[in-house]
Every structure is written in C-alpha cells, then in structure tokens.
Design a protein around this motif. Structure first.
Motif, PDB file in Angstrom:
ATOM      1  N   UNK A 331      24.448  37.832  56.382  1.00 28.78           N
ATOM      2  CA  UNK A 331      23.632  36.950  57.220  1.00 28.78           C
ATOM      3  C   UNK A 331      24.168  35.518  57.196  1.00 28.78           C
ATOM      4  N   UNK A 332      24.507  35.033  55.993  1.00 27.11           N
ATOM      5  CA  UNK A 332      25.053  33.678  55.868  1.00 27.11           C
ATOM      6  C   UNK A 332      26.413  33.578  56.552  1.00 27.11           C
ATOM      7  N   UNK A 333      27.242  34.621  56.387  1.00 25.84           N
ATOM      8  CA  UNK A 333      28.573  34.609  57.004  1.00 25.84           C
ATOM      9  C   UNK A 333      28.472  34.549  58.515  1.00 25.84           C
ATOM     10  N   UNK A 334      27.553  35.320  59.093  1.00 23.73           N
ATOM     11  CA  UNK A 334      27.406  35.334  60.547  1.00 23.73           C
ATOM     12  C   UNK A 334      27.008  33.965  61.067  1.00 23.73           C
ATOM     13  N   UNK A 335      26.058  33.345  60.386  1.00 25.73           N
ATOM     14  CA  UNK A 335      25.604  32.010  60.800  1.00 25.73           C
ATOM     15  C   UNK A 335      26.736  30.985  60.697  1.00 25.73           C
ATOM     16  N   UNK A 336      27.459  31.020  59.573  1.00 23.85           N
ATOM     17  CA  UNK A 336      28.555  30.069  59.372  1.00 23.85           C
ATOM     18  C   UNK A 336      29.676  30.306  60.385  1.00 23.85           C
TER      19      UNK A 336
END
Length: 408
Positions: A331-336
C-alpha cells in the motif's frame, strides 16, 4: 565421577534430549532483523520459533543432562567448558525451550570471552551466546548486562575473519532488542560496524549493515551513523549484493534514513557512479519491503529538489518499475510510486478538466520524453498491462456490487 567422566557420560544423554526438544520453524515478522545469516557455523538464516501447537516435554533424565551441562560450563576445566559451550550451542539452535533452560549459562559463557584462551574457545562461547539470544529478548538483555559487549567489540576489530564474522552476527542479534540499542550505540560500535562494511568478509559486511539498520531506528544512533559518512560503503555493498536479498533491503532502508537526514547524503547518492541505478534495480527486483524502501529513496530525492534530481532518476529507466509498483507493491509502495510518477512528469502545471491527472496520463506524458526505443517500448507495454489490470479490478468490483444488489 570426575569432570572428564561426566563429560563422556553426557554425550549419549544430550543426544536424546536434543531430539526431544526440537521445535517448528516459522518466519520472524518483527521490524528489526533478529536472526543473523551468520548465526551458526553453516551461515544459514535462523528463522526459529516455537509453534504453539507443539508441546515439548522434558523428562527427568533430560533435566539432569541440562544440570550437568550447566555444571560443566561453570567448571574450572577449560576442556569441559569448551564441550559444554558446544553442547549449549547445539541444543539451543532450534529450541526456544532450551534457550530458556540454558539462560543460566549466560554469565559463564561471557566469562569465556574474556579469558586469554584459544580462539576455538572464544568461537564456541560466541556461537552458544548467539543461539541463546536468537528470538529470546530476556537472553539478549542478559548477555549485554553480563558484560559481553566489551569482548565482542574486541573481536569485531580482530585480525581473525571468523571472530569478526561471529562478532558482527552477535551484534546483529543483540541490536534487535530495544533495550540494547542505546547501550550498543553509546559504546562506540557504530564506527566499527561501518569499518566492517568497508573491509570485512562478505558475511561480516551483510551482518554489519543489518546491525546498523537495527540501531538506526534510535535517533541518537542515527546521528552517530550519519557522522561516520557511511553512504559510500553501503552503496558499494548494495551494488555487489543480490537485489532480492535481505542485505539489499537493509542497505536501502539505511540509505532512505540517510537521505532524509541531509542534502550531503542526497548529493552523494546521485554523484556515486551507479548509485541511483542500484536503487532502481532494487525497486524492480527486490522484496516487497526492499522495493518500498527503494521507492522511498527516489521519492525523497525528487521531493527535496525536483529540478536537480528528476533527470538523474529518469536516466536510470525507473518508469517500468514504478508502473509495476502502482499495481503490485505494498500500500505504501503504491502511494509513493504514484507520487513519484507525478513529480517525474515534464509539466508541473495543474491538472486540466480535459486531461485529468490519472496515472495513465502522467505516464503517457513521461513516455514521450523517454530517450531510447527500448525504454519507451517497455514503459508502453507496462502501461498497457497496468491499464488491463486496472480494468479487470474494476470489472470484478462491478460484478461484486451487482451480485450484492440482486440478493433478496
């Protein structure tokens, strides 16, 4: 019975105890790295914990064997102590129950580290302590409280590659304890770990960088790490490591912490030949957690000064990896990844009503500015796949909603 006779009598009894005290392996999900890759002599990554579904019963004869091993480790006879240390190491390799039983051996094992004895005795004591500490918070704390840090620091500076490796592995495991982190940092270990990353064996380097990663979660320790200027050796280790490895993950974690803390580290990363490329390769081929750190590194660069860092990032062909992260990362990777794609596009003008600021439009704009048919073609293919995945997800969502609506 004398100590030599007692030692011989243990050989058969501890064997049966070892087989009855085995435990089931499982994967550690803690943030800090606990089990070192150099944790045992075969350099296997120890991922051992006790399954709640497994019951280990200790017979009276096994309890007697434990007491005899504890008696030997406290004896004055060096050979008996050596034998006991090896037995403790063997019995605690995969059994948490044994680690609890042998917690009383911590102080005599630490005393073996201080003796002016053969290297083999130091090695046996270090490995026994290392196995006692794995996945056991109480033993980690006890080992430091018993005074093990001073001799371990000496071994870290040893001319013996083996002792240096075992010392690095020990610090990796001991630094996973929140109680130990400030003590280890305050005793001058950090510059020594950086030196090992520069000049140690491959195994010692890997364990040292993971120990640094553990220590870096404490702000005071991170300040000390920054003062040693470790970026260059960490980048060198990252370049030479398999990008899907735990070592690469911890390298990227440290690099992310370093570049957040100052412009000097950001400039150093970009000016290091192959530095940004190594991070991009982790973004493409690393573990999920490593890719999260890698995209965090690149996003921090671009957010700090877009005009300065946009081109060096684009030059390394980052777009395909970012596209993949937008649909397959955490989830964090997608946002970043989505934020970074926005920053990498050619125009910073606000979105228009005609061209909404979607990932597809952002990437289409980026593709038109990519040099080279190979990178452009790969990015277009990734974009098509991303759109396909997005459409499939939307279709599944609509089908699920429809099935919900038609229910009586």
């Amino acid at each position: 019975m004398d100590l030599a006779g007692e030692t011989n009598s243990l050989i058969s009894t501890v064997a049966s105890f070892s087989s009855s005290s085995s435990s089931v392996s499982s994967i550690d999900t803690s943030l800090d790295c606990d089990s070192p890759r150099g944790g045992d002599v075969d350099h296997e990554l120890l991922h051992t914990a006790v399954s709640s579904s497994v019951s280990v019963s200790v017979s009276s004869s096994s309890s007697a064997s434990i007491q005899r091993v504890l008696s030997l480790i406290r004896s004055e006879d060096l050979d008996s102590r050596l034998f006991a240390a090896k037995e403790i190491r063997r019995l605690t390799k995969t059994s948490h129950r044994c680690r609890r039983h042998f917690s009383q051996a911590v102080e005599p094992l630490v005393s073996m580290l201080r003796f002016d004895s053969p290297e083999s005795h130091h090695e046996a004591a270090l490995l026994a302590l290392l196995n006692l500490a794995v996945k056991d918070e109480k033993n980690k704390v006890s080992i430091i409280e018993a005074g093990a840090l001073e001799p371990i620091i000496n071994f870290l500076q040893s001319n013996s590659p083996t002792l240096q490796e075992y010392a690095s592995a020990s610090l990796l495991t001991l630094s996973a304890s929140a109680n130990n982190k400030p003590i280890i940092g305050a005793n001058g270990v950090i510059p020594l770990l950086v030196k090992v990353i520069k000049h140690g064996s491959p195994q010692a380097k890997a364990d040292a960088v993971m120990a640094l990663s553990n220590l870096s979660t404490l702000p005071d320790n991170l300040s000390m790490i920054l003062a040693t200027k470790p970026l260059s050796p960490i980048l060198n280790l990252l370049k030479s490591s398999k990008k899907s490895s735990k070592t690469s993950e911890k390298c990227c974690s440290l690099i992310e912490s370093l570049i957040v803390s100052g412009e000097e580290a950001r400039t150093g990363l970009v000016s290091d030949e192959g530095g940004v490329l190594a991070v991009v390769e982790v973004l493409e081929n690393g573990s999920l957690q490593a890719r999260e750190h890698a995209v965090g590194v690149l996003l921090t660069l671009c957010q700090s000064d877009r005009s300065k860092y946009r081109e060096p990032i684009l030059r390394e062909g980052v777009i395909p990896g970012l596209l993949e992260l937008t649909v397959q990362g955490t989830s964090k990777s997608r946002t970043k990844a989505q934020r970074l794609l926005c920053l990498l596009r050619d125009s910073e003008s606000p979105r228009s009503e005609v061209q909404p600021d979607t990932i597809e439009n952002i990437v289409s704009s980026l593709i038109s500015h990519i040099d080279g048919d190979d990178q452009s073609g790969k990015a277009k293919k990734m974009l098509a796949e991303m759109v396909q995945v997005s459409m499939e997800k939307s279709l599944r969502h609509l089908q699920e909603r429809a099935s919900t609506l038609v229910r009586p």
